[in-house]
Design an enzyme around this catalytic site. Structure first.
Site, PDB file in Angstrom:
ATOM      1  N   CYS A 137     -14.166   1.277 -15.453  1.00  0.00           N
ATOM      2  CA  CYS A 137     -13.350   2.427 -15.856  1.00  0.00           C
ATOM      3  C   CYS A 137     -11.911   2.248 -15.394  1.00  0.00           C
ATOM      4  O   CYS A 137     -11.588   2.515 -14.225  1.00  0.00           O
ATOM      5  CB  CYS A 137     -13.952   3.706 -15.275  1.00  0.00           C
ATOM      6  SG  CYS A 137     -12.986   5.169 -15.668  1.00  0.00           S
ATOM      7  N   CYS A 140     -10.238   5.440 -14.195  1.00  0.00           N
ATOM      8  CA  CYS A 140     -10.655   5.890 -12.857  1.00  0.00           C
ATOM      9  C   CYS A 140     -10.048   5.000 -11.764  1.00  0.00           C
ATOM     10  O   CYS A 140      -9.585   5.492 -10.746  1.00  0.00           O
ATOM     11  CB  CYS A 140     -12.173   5.846 -12.697  1.00  0.00           C
ATOM     12  SG  CYS A 140     -13.107   6.357 -14.125  1.00  0.00           S
ATOM     13  N   ASP A 141     -10.081   3.688 -11.972  1.00  0.00           N
ATOM     14  CA  ASP A 141      -9.772   2.758 -10.879  1.00  0.00           C
ATOM     15  C   ASP A 141      -8.450   2.004 -11.026  1.00  0.00           C
ATOM     16  O   ASP A 141      -8.049   1.279 -10.115  1.00  0.00           O
ATOM     17  CB  ASP A 141     -10.912   1.716 -10.760  1.00  0.00           C
ATOM     18  CG  ASP A 141     -12.246   2.382 -10.479  1.00  0.00           C
ATOM     19  OD1 ASP A 141     -12.243   3.458  -9.856  1.00  0.00           O
ATOM     20  OD2 ASP A 141     -13.287   1.836 -10.888  1.00  0.00           O
TER      21      ASP A 141
END
Ligand SMILES: Cc1cc2nc3c(=O)[nH]c(=O)nc-3n(C[C@H](O)[C@H](O)[C@H](O)COP(=O)(O)OP(=O)(O)OC[C@H]3O[C@@H](n4cnc5c(N)ncnc54)[C@H](O)[C@@H]3O)c2cc1C
Length: 310
Positions: A137, A140-141
């Site tokens: 992701c 997200c990261d």
């Protein structure tokens, strides 16, 4: 005697949220379950949803929140539980038993809206460095890789979006793709081509994620000449597609070869009282707009079933 719900909706992605909205408005006694804290399912993994009518360029997080808030305004919110199994109750007509770690629920109809999860590559180092440089992701990261190097593996929309997103954060982004052309939308390809810090490595597959405490490199193999090389990188973003979350429902419903629940637009499966909505079912286009339509259709089908199977 345990409560018997009219309808149990499993999943709070776009399909499940839409189903919950329709079920609440129909005043059905509804149980709604999702294993995640935030609502929105997969769209939480995308920084921009630019094809949902009326909301151009909205972030996935904002869209998920807006949908969840809409359901909450109608008085319905998901219970945070991971569904372990669904089965037909013995000797009690069409009732279904829904099991989580803590509870055993009963419902007359079930809508399976559990969507899909990231496909893994199953190469050495992938699991070992998951969360330590390996991610599924970018939204997200990505921030952990500011001014660093990242490799995106894949050639579909997910991979292209990830590469474009990371190009704004990272110093250098490689895209490793096993073919010599992308599958992703032309609009994304055009956008990727304008990213000066992105280098595309065609005809190559990932062989091994390398590292010590965290990722330091990715070994790749050229599929045309079999030569191997290592890309020095801090992060590896795997974006090679999805697998439907149907593992737990194999005994309950009929699946196609790809593991998707066989169901048409009305969400009717081959198991009476069980309906499928969203990415989890057989269909051509897996998007938010088709998922929300599925959620509404599945509730209409469940209502019809409840009326005709009293
Ligand atoms: C990176 C990315 C970018 C995308 N971009 C776009 C875009 O721009 N536009 C667009 O239209 N579509 C986009 N999509 C596709 C879109 O997100 C999906 O089509 C849509 O989310 C499908 O909705 P769904 O409700 O069927 O499933 P999902 O969104 O997968 O939601 C399923 C829900 O079920 C829950 N669940 C699963 N198993 C269980 C269980 N056992 N117990 C309890 N809960 C469970 C999950 O936690 C999840 O909340 C994108 C997808 C990705 C991954």
């Amino acid at each position: 005697m345990a409560e018997i719900y009219d309808i149990a909706i499993l999943g709070a992605g776009p399909a499940g949220i839409s189903a919950a909205i329709y079920a609440a408005r129909a005043r059905l006694n509804t149980l709604w379950l999702d294993r995640q804290f935030a609502q929105g399912g997969q769209i939480l993994n995308t920084y921009e949803v630019d094809n949902y009518p009326g909301l151009p360029g909205i972030s996935g997080m904002d869209l998920g929140e807006a949908m969840g808030d809409h359901a909450a305004k109608l008085g319905i919110e998901p219970v945070r539980e991971n569904v372990l199994s669904v089965e037909n109750a013995e000797g009690s007509g069409s009732e279904k038993i829904i099991r989580t770690k803590k509870h055993e629920y009963r419902a007359r109809t079930v809508i399976l809206a559990c969507g899909a999860s990231h496909r893994r590559l199953n190469i050495p180092g992938e699991e070992e460095f998951s969360g330590m440089g390996v991610s599924y992701c970018a939204t997200c990261d990505g921030a952990f890789f500011r001014d660093k190097t990242a490799v995106v593996i894949g050639g579909g929309n997910m991979a292209l979006e990830d590469a474009i997103f990371l190009s704004r954060i990272c110093q250098k982004v490689y895209v490793v793709h096993r073919r010599d052309e992308f599958r992703g939308d032309q609009i994304l390809q055009d956008s990727l081509n304008t990213c000066e810090n992105v280098e595309i490595i065609w005809d190559s597959v990932a062989v091994e994620v390398q590292g010590t405490e965290s990722v330091t490199g990715l070994k790749i193999r050229n599929v045309k000449n079999d030569s191997e090389s290592v890309i020095r990188t801090d992060g590896v973003f795997i974006a090679v597609g999805l697998v439907p979350n149907t593992e737990r429902f194999q005994e309950l419903v009929v699946l196609d070869k790809g593991g998707y629940i066989i169901a048409g637009e009305e969400g009717i499966t081959q198991t009476p009282g069980v309906f499928a909505a969203g990415d989890i079912r057989t269909k051509k286009l897996r998007q938010v707009v088709t998922a929300v339509a599925d959620g509404a259709n599945a509730v209409a089908s469940a209502q019809h079933y409840l009326m005709t199977n009293k």
